[in-house]
Scaffold this motif. Structure first.
Motif: not given
Length: 412
Positions: A165-189
């Motif tokens: 999760s992150r918060r950034v100030e853009i044009d005097s507004k607080t913008v939030t970005v939050t995410g989740m993921s899963k994965g551990a195997g069978m991983i390739k681009p």
């Protein structure tokens, strides 16, 4: 066991205005575990996604593509773990459609406004009856601050939940970005066996959001590999609710670069967490390739090293059998590569060891120095191709005995 990664505390995952999440135990494959997640999206949000390139892609992937292509408001995501609903033919498609219909009826939206996601065992039918029966419990659990619980509910062989999760100030507004993921195997681009979900309360026009999700994937989930296998269910979704008041119509809009940086940063953190939790992983390895003519040839070299089971097992054993790295560079299919110009270093914790130059072993290299670096938990393999200014990073892990054990027992 993970490599220098721990799930953020619940309070470190900021709610995103316009998003609510709920989880439940549905008994999809195993009893007494959270395995069903419902993510509700307020009307007016934009949603974009990229998906696996595996030709055997799962029924929910087909349906997600259809629903996104319709251009309708996406109002909900439903995610089950345990059963992938892949390799299930027409029955699998009906199961995905029935899931969307049940979510739509529960939330008062159309089935075409629901995106389904599944992860788990391939070739087994999805128990739709159990899934549908648990949906009301997900609805009753819907809250804005349930990212931590949802990150746990989408796990399969993961040993830890992955969220950022992150918060950034853009044009005097607080913008939030939050995410989740899963994965551990069978991983390739392109892409890995992973599910990734990132939401922001910025407003992003649909064409720009599709560009953003592709760029974010390219700089994160498409830069990781655990075992070189591309899965059937991989999906990465970005949701922009617009509730912060900061809006972006095109990439030239003031402040958009800051939003892009935040979204890509969260996606990269989630992608690296997958590698740090790679099945049986004991080391996190960055393959940094520079001096290429273009980014693609740098990536080709990075992937060749990162995919090599011989390289990865050497790192597990802390065995400086580094000719394996040179061999991987050599078969990366870089046209007219002048090997005399290639240099290779191993680095960790302030130690920078030149391994190879001028077509062979560096005169200054000592095997005990290489072994010392390889004993570290975090290692950088740096390669200079000596033919240009392009660069690229690929992230991987070692290959241990436990990888075999985990995948041999996966369905048990």
């Amino acid at each position: 066991m993970t490599v220098n990664y721990a799930t953020p505390a619940p309070e470190k995952l900021f709610p995103v205005a316009g998003i609510r999440l709920g989880v439940a135990e549905a008994g999809i494959r195993k009893a007494d575990r959270r395995d069903l997640t419902l993510l509700e999206v307020e009307s007016g949000a934009t949603v974009a996604g990229v998906f696996t390139q595996n030709r055997f892609c799962a029924a929910p992937v087909h349906l997600c593509r259809q629903h996104l292509a319709s251009g309708r408001d996406i109002r909900a995501l439903v995610i089950n773990t345990g059963i992938a609903n892949a390799g299930t033919g027409d029955e699998g498609m009906r199961a995905a459609q029935d899931t969307c219909a049940a979510v739509g009826q529960l939330l008062g939206v159309d089935a075409g406004q629901v995106l389904p996601f599944s992860t788990g065992v391939i070739l087994e039918p999805l128990p739709v009856d159990r899934l549908v029966a648990a949906l009301p419990r997900c609805r009753d659990d819907l809250q804005a601050d349930r990212w931590h619980a949802a990150a746990h509910a989408i796990m399969t062989t993961d040993t830890v939940a992955k969220a950022a999760s992150r918060r950034v100030e853009i044009d005097s507004k607080t913008v939030t970005v939050t995410g989740m993921s899963k994965g551990a195997g069978m991983i390739k681009p392109n892409m890995a066996t992973m599910l990734g979900f990132v939401a922001t309360d910025a407003g992003v026009a649909a064409p720009l959001l599709q560009q953003l999700v592709r760029e974010a994937a390219d700089e994160s989930f498409n830069c990781i590999t655990v075992d070189g296998d591309t899965s059937t269910n991989d999906s990465f979704i970005v949701i922009a609710t617009g509730r912060s008041g900061a809006t972006f119509a095109d990439a030239a809009a003031p402040g958009y670069a800051r939003l892009r940086e935040a979204v890509v940063g969260v996606a990269r953190e989630l992608a690296q967490a997958i590698v740090r939790d790679g099945e049986g992983a004991t080391k996190f390895i960055t393959v940094a390739v520079e001096g290429g003519r273009d980014r693609e040839e740098c990536r080709a070299v990075g992937y060749a090293i990162a995919h090599s089971p011989l390289v990865k097992t050497a790192f597990f054993a802390s065995d400086p059998n580094l000719g394996r790295i040179l061999a991987a560079i050599g078969y990366a299919r870089v046209d007219d590569l002048a090997v005399d110009n290639v240099r290779v270093w191993l680095s960790s914790a302030g130690h920078d060891v030149l391994v190879a130059e001028k077509g062979g072993r560096a005169a200054s290299y000592r095997e005990e120095d290489g072994a010392r670096v390889m004993q570290s938990k975090e290692i950088i393999v740096r390669v200079d191709l000596g033919r240009g200014k392009a660069s690229a990073n690929v992230y991987t892990c070692d290959l241990s005995y436990d990888y075999v054990k985990i995948n041999a027992d996966y369905r048990s």
